[in-house]
Design an enzyme around this catalytic site. Sequence first.
Site, PDB file in Angstrom:
ATOM      1  N   VAL A  61      30.801  32.512  60.171  1.00  0.00           N
ATOM      2  CA  VAL A  61      30.424  33.308  59.360  1.00  0.00           C
ATOM      3  C   VAL A  61      29.391  33.245  58.341  1.00  0.00           C
ATOM      4  O   VAL A  61      29.193  34.172  57.602  1.00  0.00           O
ATOM      5  CB  VAL A  61      31.661  34.057  58.444  1.00  0.00           C
ATOM      6  CG1 VAL A  61      32.554  34.528  59.682  1.00  0.00           C
ATOM      7  CG2 VAL A  61      32.395  32.811  57.930  1.00  0.00           C
ATOM      8  N   TYR A  62      28.847  31.872  58.075  1.00  0.00           N
ATOM      9  CA  TYR A  62      27.992  31.455  57.284  1.00  0.00           C
ATOM     10  C   TYR A  62      26.631  32.009  57.503  1.00  0.00           C
ATOM     11  O   TYR A  62      26.182  31.883  58.546  1.00  0.00           O
ATOM     12  CB  TYR A  62      27.933  30.129  57.088  1.00  0.00           C
ATOM     13  CG  TYR A  62      28.966  29.173  56.580  1.00  0.00           C
ATOM     14  CD1 TYR A  62      30.059  29.947  56.001  1.00  0.00           C
ATOM     15  CD2 TYR A  62      28.994  27.901  56.514  1.00  0.00           C
ATOM     16  CE1 TYR A  62      31.317  29.265  55.558  1.00  0.00           C
ATOM     17  CE2 TYR A  62      30.152  27.162  56.293  1.00  0.00           C
ATOM     18  CZ  TYR A  62      31.449  27.801  55.496  1.00  0.00           C
ATOM     19  OH  TYR A  62      32.273  27.122  55.281  1.00  0.00           O
ATOM     20  N   SER A  63      26.458  33.020  56.714  1.00  0.00           N
ATOM     21  CA  SER A  63      25.172  33.915  57.100  1.00  0.00           C
ATOM     22  C   SER A  63      25.093  34.568  58.343  1.00  0.00           C
ATOM     23  O   SER A  63      23.998  34.639  58.992  1.00  0.00           O
ATOM     24  CB  SER A  63      23.840  32.918  56.692  1.00  0.00           C
ATOM     25  OG  SER A  63      23.679  32.547  55.153  1.00  0.00           O
ATOM     26  N   ALA A  64      26.291  34.883  58.900  1.00  0.00           N
ATOM     27  CA  ALA A  64      26.367  35.688  60.254  1.00  0.00           C
ATOM     28  C   ALA A  64      26.071  34.697  61.212  1.00  0.00           C
ATOM     29  O   ALA A  64      24.927  35.455  62.091  1.00  0.00           O
ATOM     30  CB  ALA A  64      25.532  37.138  60.003  1.00  0.00           C
ATOM     31  N   GLY A  65      26.059  33.614  61.209  1.00  0.00           N
ATOM     32  CA  GLY A  65      25.717  32.560  62.391  1.00  0.00           C
ATOM     33  C   GLY A  65      24.383  31.899  62.181  1.00  0.00           C
ATOM     34  O   GLY A  65      23.863  31.022  62.927  1.00  0.00           O
TER      35      GLY A  65
END
Length: 345
Positions: A61-65
Amino acid sequence: MEFRQLGKSGLHVPVLCFGTGTFGGSTDFFKAWGSTDVAEARELIDLCMDAGVNFFDTADVYSAGHSEEILGAAIAHLPRESVLISTKATFPFGEGPNNQGSSRAHLTKQIHGSLKRLGTDYIDVFHMHGFDANTPMEETLSTLDDFVRQGKIRYIACSNFSGWQLQRSLDISAQYGWARYAAHQVYYSLVGRDYEHELMPLGIAEGVGALVWSPLGWGRLTGKIRRGQPPAEGSRAKEGTAGGPVVEDEYLYTVVDALDAVAGETGKSVPQVALNWLLRKPTISSLIIGARNAEQLKANLAAASFTLSTEQVQKLDQASERPVPYPYWHQRQFGQLNPAPPSYR
């Protein structure tokens, strides 16, 4: 750089781990953390490797991958076996009820997605990013065990579990002979000592190592905040972010006063002392540090280069002590029956 066992597993990890939540900045939430690109990430990673820190933590989930993609690109010049990669899944990744949680369906999709984004064929440490009360623990653990047996995951871990959730998970793994959680990624700092009440004794008893996130207390222990120099209203350090804990001003100032005193004795900075205090505590396998630039990173890496004395640790313990919740305050009245875990390594 000192290496420690990850819990009672056979894996050894450096006492500092570089967190890559600042990589990418492709969503509004993570843009506030940082927007490190591939070139900048490679520079930071090379600094870590030179210092003996070869452990890198990210999440789907960090920056949507995008954080995973940048990390994968930034370590591509290194032999894969020379680095340790930690990533996570559980939180929503896309729309729909099956794009979240710790179900077999969601984990299978996310593990394959993380492998692709990272550009690797295995993940060294894979975490459940949070507890999913809607999925049977047996389903989650059997899925993780399948991936371990396939060689796509080396070790499994959890994050942000309660004591009963972690203990029940360990019991199920033992019952079926499945891979067990070797580590627990937790919030722990001089201004956030809840980990000590239940999870630390459990970690000692069961051999579960702690990987500490936000070891500087959501930015409150950077040395920028002290008595007479409060943070600006509405700042991340004042309020925390994404549900971060509220810390009363007077308590924070008392802790920082003690940090200032120890920093003066050691010639180290306030954040370096705050990080080193954690390294003296039982169950701690590694601290996850972050940095937006090389200067910040070099300063944080130096936190593992010295050892606080027992007296200095005690000074910080006393300044940061808080009332404990029930039933622990009751049990502490009978210390012979309920001895505290060892205070320091």
